[in-house]
Design a protein around this motif. Structure first.
Motif, PDB file in Angstrom:
ATOM      1  N   ASN A   4       0.797  -1.214  -0.004  1.00 56.26           N
ATOM      2  CA  ASN A   4      -0.114  -0.103  -0.079  1.00 56.26           C
ATOM      3  C   ASN A   4       0.865   1.328  -0.110  1.00 56.26           C
ATOM      4  N   ARG A  48       1.494   4.712   1.608  1.00 54.47           N
ATOM      5  CA  ARG A  48       0.997   5.404   2.741  1.00 54.47           C
ATOM      6  C   ARG A  48       0.690   6.997   2.111  1.00 54.47           C
ATOM      7  N   ARG A 103      -5.868  10.850   0.896  1.00 52.49           N
ATOM      8  CA  ARG A 103      -6.244  10.626  -0.069  1.00 52.49           C
ATOM      9  C   ARG A 103      -6.900   9.055  -0.182  1.00 52.49           C
ATOM     10  N   GLU A 104      -7.204   8.457   0.969  1.00 51.55           N
ATOM     11  CA  GLU A 104      -7.823   7.152   0.967  1.00 51.55           C
ATOM     12  C   GLU A 104      -9.485   7.413   0.832  1.00 51.55           C
ATOM     13  N   GLU A 127     -13.141   5.224   1.247  1.00 50.36           N
ATOM     14  CA  GLU A 127     -13.556   4.236   1.645  1.00 50.36           C
ATOM     15  C   GLU A 127     -14.311   3.239   0.833  1.00 50.36           C
ATOM     16  N   ARG A 160      -7.343  -3.808  -2.748  1.00 50.45           N
ATOM     17  CA  ARG A 160      -6.212  -4.018  -3.447  1.00 50.45           C
ATOM     18  C   ARG A 160      -5.778  -5.434  -3.526  1.00 50.45           C
ATOM     19  N   ASN A 182      -7.328   2.545  -3.686  1.00 51.56           N
ATOM     20  CA  ASN A 182      -6.626   3.340  -2.962  1.00 51.56           C
ATOM     21  C   ASN A 182      -4.842   2.991  -3.407  1.00 51.56           C
ATOM     22  N   TYR A 212      -1.331   1.918  -4.513  1.00 48.67           N
ATOM     23  CA  TYR A 212      -0.476   0.867  -4.153  1.00 48.67           C
ATOM     24  C   TYR A 212       0.597   0.769  -5.013  1.00 48.67           C
TER      25      TYR A 212
END
Length: 258
Positions: free
Chosen positions: A68, A70, A74-75, A77, A82, A112, A114
């Motif tokens: 992932n 970090r 920007r995440e 829900e 992934r 998200n 990756y």
């Protein structure tokens, strides 16, 4: 979040070495690595919450692993899990795999952040969906964590240097040395910490190769070796919140010629 150290054509016996840690919340339900009942050609662990995996290999030699990125703020829900990206690659047909970079690029906004390692003994790639970049791994040693490939994070440099030294001086590979590399729990100095947007306490906690805390940390370490005869050795060791080893999964097989 995970960390991977990858050596491509750096060891006299093993053209591919991958040493990886999976970091996750300890309460997240997980099945240790195994051959999947519904996909018996695939060897991987399983995230029982979302159904995917973080790293795996197919009996035909296809390999994939996920880290992932970090990126607080920007995440999303509603993003797709992934972990399916690894399984989609391992479960695909040869022609589909050749076009996988295109698939990743076209679908990159559905996930998200990756990095995805994918390929086989002949050629590996790392795709970053934030940058929409594809990097082929030439001969060398690489580190991949929660930013871009070979980011100048202390733990990336520490692990890469350790793996490079080991490949140069080890005619006979002892996997214990690779697991020692992955068990390095030394934190980085505050002055060298990356600034990724999380609180300083988390930056410190996440700055070591092996992460230990009561709620979040390194759940498993995996060493993957492929020799010149295309013989695969996979060993996974799992850990509890106290960093005590709980189990070992060991598998060996020969890559099936297509």
């Amino acid at each position: 979040m995970c960390i991977l150290f990858i050596a491509v054509n750096q060891h006299p016996k093993f053209p591919l070495i991958i040493a990886a840690n999976r970091d996750e919340f300890h309460q997240r339900p997980t099945t240790n690595s195994r051959y999947w009942e519904d996909r018996p050609a695939i060897l991987a662990g399983k995230d029982e919450l979302a159904g995917g995996t973080w790293m795996g290999i197919n009996r035909d030699g296809s390999i994939s692993a996920l880290t992932n990125i970090r990126a607080p703020g920007r995440e999303v829900e509603s993003a797709i899990t992934r972990g399916e990206l690894v399984m989609n690659y391992l479960n695909g047909k040869t022609k589909q795999r050749k076009k996988y970079a295109e698939v990743l690029s076209e679908s990159r906004h559905n996930y998200n952040g990756y990095n995805l390692l994918f390929g086989d003994l002949n050629k590996l790639y790392v795709y970053n969906n934030f940058d929409d970049s594809l990097v082929p791994l030439e001969d060398g040693v690489y580190g991949l964590s929660n930013a871009s490939l070979n980011s100048p994070w202390p733990k990336i440099a520490t692990g890469r240097d350790a793996l490079a030294r080991y490949c140069q001086h080890a005619n006979v590979l002892d996997t214990e040395h690779l697991f020692e590399l992955l068990k390095n729990n030394a934190p980085a100095d505050d002055a060298a910490l990356p600034k990724t947007g999380v609180p300083i306490e988390w930056e410190r906690r996440l700055s070591s190769i092996f992460i230990q805390s009561d709620d979040y940390g390194t759940r498993s370490s995996t060493v993957l070796l492929v020799d010149h005869d295309k013989h695969v050795t996979w060993e996974e060791r799992t850990f509890n919140p106290q960093a005590e080893q709980e189990s070992v999964q060991h598998f060996e097989f020969d890559i099936k010629s297509s």
